[in-house]
Scaffold this motif. Structure first.
Motif, short mmCIF file in Angstrom:
data_model
loop_
_atom_site.label_atom_id
_atom_site.label_comp_id
_atom_site.label_asym_id
_atom_site.label_seq_id
_atom_site.Cartn_x
_atom_site.Cartn_y
_atom_site.Cartn_z
N TYR A 38 -37.85 0.10 -20.04
CA TYR A 38 -37.58 1.23 -19.19
C TYR A 38 -36.24 0.72 -18.34
O TYR A 38 -35.49 1.76 -17.94
N ARG A 61 -33.25 1.54 -20.43
CA ARG A 61 -32.84 2.75 -20.87
C ARG A 61 -32.69 3.79 -19.69
O ARG A 61 -31.81 4.46 -19.83
N SER A 62 -33.28 3.60 -18.54
CA SER A 62 -32.99 4.25 -17.36
C SER A 62 -31.57 4.24 -16.65
O SER A 62 -30.81 5.17 -16.48
N ASP A 75 -29.22 5.83 -19.25
CA ASP A 75 -29.34 7.18 -19.00
C ASP A 75 -28.38 7.56 -17.59
O ASP A 75 -27.73 8.77 -17.76
N GLU A 76 -28.57 7.02 -16.68
CA GLU A 76 -28.12 7.38 -15.58
C GLU A 76 -26.44 7.24 -15.82
O GLU A 76 -25.68 7.98 -14.81
N ILE A 87 -34.82 9.78 -17.64
CA ILE A 87 -35.55 8.73 -16.81
C ILE A 87 -35.04 8.53 -15.48
O ILE A 87 -33.77 8.61 -15.07
N HIS A 117 -34.72 6.60 -12.44
CA HIS A 117 -34.62 4.92 -12.02
C HIS A 117 -35.43 4.58 -10.67
O HIS A 117 -35.17 5.01 -9.60
#
Length: 558
Positions: free
Chosen positions: A260, A263-264, A267-268, A552, A554
């Motif tokens: 997580y 990935r977060s 993504d950000e 996602i 964060h």
């Protein structure tokens, strides 16, 4: 010590039924500090050691017999340095650092943070050569310090930037503060080496040439060692190297790409980068630079960064180190021992600052630190101005002892708050597109005031002696007020979340309770601010990393 994500794990009973949680990801705890992040912190922070070592050595040089005879002036058979000559030798380093910090930004944006660090280590080494080669021309030493300052100033920009763009959010503050820790270590080593060489080679040029030459060791370690580390993930993302950026994040976090936290973060970064690319960059560097001031909330952030770096110098820390010789003479302590005592305290208590910045956050630490230092200066200035015999301090040992204690208490406050935390804040407040330029302007402010204080303090203290402490006390009070009203709490936030906080005009004194919005809301914030354009792309989830179209948000518990 671990970082946990249980509150976000959809597989746990307590989270079932909550909206926005993503399945199929790893939510296992992560180590707070991995071997890779520790190695990065230790090596890259060598830039701070070079900074501290170069600035800390010169005060000892000015009192070395051989250095005095070669580069000083002579009057009535005595060698001495005039206020102007000593001021130029000491302060020209700051002019070099000012230029280096400004020039390093566009180079770092063009070729990367990592090769830039190696290049500026080479420039600093050239400055050391110029100084060592000096025989009796004082201006050659001055020019050598100017050249070395170019490298030191560039590293003072690049090192915090590299650390901030690579470190996980939960240790980013401590990681950047490690830069200040290494600055204090460099100053401490310079003081120890000064004492050692002047004791064993008092009448030889080895007393100062050995110390300058040892600077090569630090520049070689950093300049070569950084080549074995990856480029920062945010720089790689900006230049289309997404896979390499993701691999770097995985190694630093100590997790797989399906975790997580990884990935977060990916993504950000990708979401912010897409938003920045909506605003077309100008091919004209000057237009791009001036356009930075018109970007959303950038003028505010630049003004804040410049002000905070200015106030770090106006805390008066360098004044203490400059005027410590007179105070310690009141209890008959050698000036070289003076520097070792102060710098030992400065170095050791900075370790406490690494804990404070992540435990109590930026705002509380800076406000309490500023008030503490203001009180120390009020008492220090009063005792020095009214009780200490400045001409013959050995006659007033009582006030001298009191001032030594106050100086140590001041260093405790500075080294745990304003010393390290300002570098962390500077690396956090600017968005990726303008980080190098914004940090360059902020760092330039620090070096400008460093020069002004180093050059003019002797002139001011010759007129008003310790009453200058009242000025610094007032500056510290002003610093506390500015932090309260303008500095956002960024502890535990990702750089992308901090950027969103500024775009959303989060109230500084309420910022510690701010919760990151959903990806859809963040997209709306960017559109409102003019960072992203109203296009179909913006209606997509900010994260397109195989999460079923869901972005996602964060968050983590540390």
């Amino acid at each position: 010590m671990t970082v946990r994500f249980d509150h976000l794990d959809p597989h746990l009973e307590k989270n079932r039924g909550r909206d926005g949680l993503l399945h199929g990801l790893d939510y296992s705890p992560l180590p707070r500090l991995t071997g890779r992040s520790l190695a990065m912190g230790l090596l890259v922070s060598m830039g701070g050691l070079i900074f501290g070592y170069d600035t800390g050595q010169i005060s000892g040089f000015l009192e070395m017999p051989d250095f005095l005879e070669r580069f000083g002036q002579r009057r009535d058979g005595e060698y001495y340095f005039s206020t102007v000559r000593s001021g130029l030798i000491v302060a020209l380093l700051s002019i070099g650092t000012l230029i280096g910090a400004l020039v390093a930004a566009p180079l770092a944006d063009a070729v990367g943070r990592r090769p830039s660090i190696s290049f500026w280590c080479l420039i600093a080494s050239v400055g050391f050569v110029v100084q060592i080669a000096a025989v009796d021309a004082w201006y050659q030493v001055m020019i050598g310090r100017l050249v070395a300052g170019l490298g030191v100033g560039a590293l003072s920009l690049l090192v915090p930037m590299y650390q901030a763009e690579t470190a996980p959010a939960w240790i980013r503050g401590a990681m950047v503060c490690a830069y200040q820790l290494f600055i204090t270590m460099g100053i401490f080593l310079a003081a120890c080496f000064n004492y050692g060489t002047v004791t064993h080679y008092p009448d030889s040029s080895a007393s100062w040439r050995i110390i300058i030459g040892l600077g090569w060791v630090f520049t070689i370690v950093l300049g070569v060692g950084i080549l074995f580390f990856p480029e920062t993930p945010r720089f790689d993302f900006r230049h289309g190297r997404e896979e390499r950026a993701a691999a770097t994040i995985c190694r630093v976090y100590g997790a797989t790409e399906q975790h997580y936290a990884v990935r977060s973060q990916i993504d950000e970064i990708a979401s912010k980068l897409r938003a920045e690319r909506k605003v077309k960059a100008s091919s004209n560097p000057l237009r791009e630079f001036t356009g930075m001031f018109r970007a959303p909330r950038m003028s505010y952030r630049i003004a804040l960064g410049v002000t905070l770096q200015c106030l770090q110098q106006l805390t008066g820390a360098n004044y203490y180190f400059y005027y410590s010789t007179t105070v310690f003479r009141s209890v008959s302590i050698n000036s070289y021992i003076t520097q070792i005592i102060f710098n030992t305290i400065n170095f050791l208590v900075t370790f406490l600052g690494l804990y404070i910045v992540e435990k109590y956050g930026r705002r509380k630490s800076l406000i309490i630190g500023a008030l503490w230092m203001s009180l120390c200066f009020l008492i220090f200035g009063s005792v020095g101005h009214f009780a200490l015999d400045v001409e013959h301090p050995e006659r007033t040992q009582g006030p001298g002892v009191a001032m030594i204690v106050l100086a140590c208490l001041f260093i405790l406050g500075y080294a745990t708050t304003w010393g390290p935390i300002i570098w962390a804040l500077q690396a956090e407040i600017f968005p990726s597109r303008y980080r190098a330029k914004g940090m360059a302007l902020s760092t330039a402010s620090n070096w400008t005031w460093n020069f002004l204080i180093a050059f003019f303090t002797p002139f001011i203290t010759s007129d008003i002696d310790f009453a200058l402490g009242y000025v610094f006390a007032g500056c510290n009070l002003a610093a506390a007020v500015i932090v309260y009203f303008f500095v956002i709490e960024s502890k535990g936030r990702t750089l992308e979340e901090i950027d969103t906080m500024y775009l959303e005009h989060v109230t500084p004194w309420k910022s510690s309770s701010w919760q990151p919005p959903s990806p859809e809301h963040m997209a709306k914030i960017r559109r409102r601010a003019g960072v992203a354009l109203e296009t179909p792309d913006d209606d997509e989830a900010p994260g397109d990393l195989k999460d079923g179209g869901q972005g996602i948000a964060h968050r983590e518990n540390v």
